[in-house]
Design an enzyme around this catalytic site. Structure first.
Site, short mmCIF file in Angstrom:
data_model
loop_
_atom_site.label_atom_id
_atom_site.label_comp_id
_atom_site.label_asym_id
_atom_site.label_seq_id
_atom_site.Cartn_x
_atom_site.Cartn_y
_atom_site.Cartn_z
N LYS A 127 69.92 39.85 61.27
CA LYS A 127 70.50 41.02 61.93
C LYS A 127 71.88 40.66 62.42
CE LYS A 127 69.16 45.21 63.07
NZ LYS A 127 68.10 46.04 62.50
N ASP B 260 72.71 50.11 61.03
CA ASP B 260 71.80 50.24 62.17
C ASP B 260 72.53 51.20 63.13
OD1 ASP B 260 69.20 48.76 63.28
OD2 ASP B 260 70.52 48.97 64.99
N1 GLU Z 1 68.56 48.50 60.52
C1 GLU Z 1 67.39 48.88 59.78
C2 GLU Z 1 66.17 48.23 60.39
O1 GLU Z 1 66.10 48.08 61.59
C3 GLU Z 1 67.53 48.69 58.28
C4 GLU Z 1 67.91 47.34 57.82
C5 GLU Z 1 68.21 47.25 56.33
O2 GLU Z 1 68.11 48.25 55.62
O3 GLU Z 1 68.54 46.14 55.91
O4 GLU Z 1 65.22 47.88 59.76
#
Ligand code: GLU
Length: 449
Positions: A130, A170
């Site tokens: 992340k 996100d």
């Molecule tokens: N931010 C999204 C999550 O919390 C998607 C992450 C992604 O698609 O890599 O899962």
């Protein structure tokens, strides 16, 4: 009911607290997982011998860097950005980037930690990571967003790659931001490497249904939880928090499945429309005009806007927290239970406090944790990676069919795992344990790395 916090796990948790001082959201996320893993260690002693828990709580790599950029007045601005590459046992690091003033290392680590288990649950070959920045997109012009994204990528690019680390969006990061990030990556590397980012625009390598996937997936998961109890979404009153990308498509899918969404919110307050939230109005306000949700009442006179208080005071059958972490407190949970709520599914990451989860579990209502319920977004990102790798582009119908199958599989695997450990209907335990076992097996197979 929760398992007693196993003594061995308790001491590992104390070490996590000691090594990561002040990172309260990270502590909360780790605690919520470790609390459920006692029976797994009893069943698989090799995970203890290999110190899998200690290793899984320590990110493989953490990158923190300065992002200087110039605003429209020519003034220099400084932000801080992060990428936490948490675990790559199952595939390249995968997870979104968040732009919000609240972003700090503890927040990115909690998100990265949860992502590891969520991604494992999808059954697809993606590790967990992340990133993000304390950059606040609110009130910034398009050219300021562009300058910031380009400066951020100037450092981030060296850590990315379709086989290494694949960010997406996100909170505060959508197709516009990903466009600027992708353009800059392409320019620096001189490679059209589609698979390095997901959530891209449909005209330049994005997947159909990716934008809708998180919200749709949450509702499909909710439908499965209700189905397991012989019920369905048909005719249910739904309250959604948030009015961003996840909330919008949760509302769309809930309406499609015969439910009526009567309220949604933003950080300023919430709107109630007993006739059912009109999605085109929300989309116009949030996606096109980028205004506050309070503008809804200007466009629809019969609706009401309530400033400053919690959307969870609105009586409902189904609650879908789709805004941000710890937005649904113990107090909110009590009110929802008193109002007869039957099911809660987390569209956001860790939106329910530990106290709130306990209240839902004690009341025996269906509770779908984010790791399972909102996994549709990242799952469809993995489908985007598949399309990019084969230079293909799937139809919306096919992509949505895959998403639906994946969400049903995630539900089944959480449900069955919970049953296997004598905790039928405990999706928190089911999601943590099923995700953990998949990662732990891969880590065990790969040795001490
Ligand atoms: N931010 C999204 C999550 O919390 C998607 C992450 C992604 O698609 O890599 O899962």
């Amino acid at each position: 009911m929760r398992f007693k916090f196993d003594e061995k796990l308790q001491s590992i948790f104390q070490e996590v607290l000691h090594r990561n001082p002040g990172e309260i959201e990270f502590h909360q996320a780790v605690r919520e997982v470790l609390e459920t893993l006692g029976p797994v260690l009893a069943k698989y002693p090799e995970f203890t011998d290999k110190k899998i828990i200690q290793r899984i709580c320590e990110p493989e790599r953490q990158i923190i860097f300065r992002v200087p950029w110039r605003d429209d007045n020519g003034e220099i601005q400084i932000n801080r950005a992060f990428r936490v590459e948490f675990n790559s046992a199952l595939g390249p690091y995968k997870g979104g980037l968040r732009f919000h003033p609240s972003v700090n290392l503890g927040i990115v680590k909690f998100l990265g930690f949860e992502q590891v288990f969520k991604n494992a649950l999808t059954g697809l070959p993606i590790g967990g990571g992340k990133g993000g920045s304390d950059f606040d997109p609110k009130g910034k012009t398009d050219s300021e967003i562009e300058s910031f994204c380009q400066s951020m990528m100037l450092e981030l690019y060296r850590h990315l790659g379709e086989y290494t680390d694949v960010p997406a969006g996100d909170i505060g990061v959508g197709c516009r931001e990903l466009g600027y990030l992708f353009g800059q990556y392409k320019r620096i590397t001189n490679r059209y490497e589609s698979g390095v980012l997901t959530g891209k625009g449909l005209g330049w390598g994005g997947s159909r249904a990716r934008k809708e996937a998180t919200g749709y997936g949450v509702v499909i998961f909710t439908q499965e939880m209700l189905r397991a109890r012989g019920d369905s979404l048909e005719g249910k009153k739904v309250v959604v928090s948030g009015s961003g990308n996840v909330a919008i498509y949760a509302i769309e899918k809930a309406h499609e499945l015969g439910a009526n969404v009567i309220a949604c919110s933003d950080s300023g307050g919430f709107i109630i429309d007993e006739a059912g939230i009109e999605l085109p109005l929300v989309q116009q306000i949030k996606e096109v005009e980028r205004r506050r949700i309070s503008a809804y009442v200007e466009l629809k006179k019969s609706s009401r806007y309530i400033e400053g208080s919690s959307v969870w005071s609105v009586p409902c059958d189904v609650a879908l927290p789709c805004a941000t972490q710890n937005e649904l407190t113990g107090r909110d949970a009590k009110i929802l239970v008193e109002n007869g709520c039957l099911a809660v599914a987390e569209g956001a990451n860790m939106p329910t406090t530990s106290e709130g989860i306990q209240i839902f579990q004690d009341a025996d209502i269906c509770f779908g944790p984010g790791k399972a319920a909102n996994a549709g977004g990242v799952a469809t990102s993995a489908l985007e990676m598949q399309q990019n790798a084969s230079r293909d582009s799937w139809s919306s119908e096919y992509t949505q069919k895959r998403l639906q199958e994946i969400m049903i599989d995630i539900h089944t695997s959480c449900y069955e795992t919970a049953g296997e450990f004598g905790e039928e209907g405990n999706y928190v335990l089911g999601a943590n344990v099923a995700g953990f076992i998949r990662v732990a097996r891969a880590m065990t197979a790969m040795g001490v790395i």
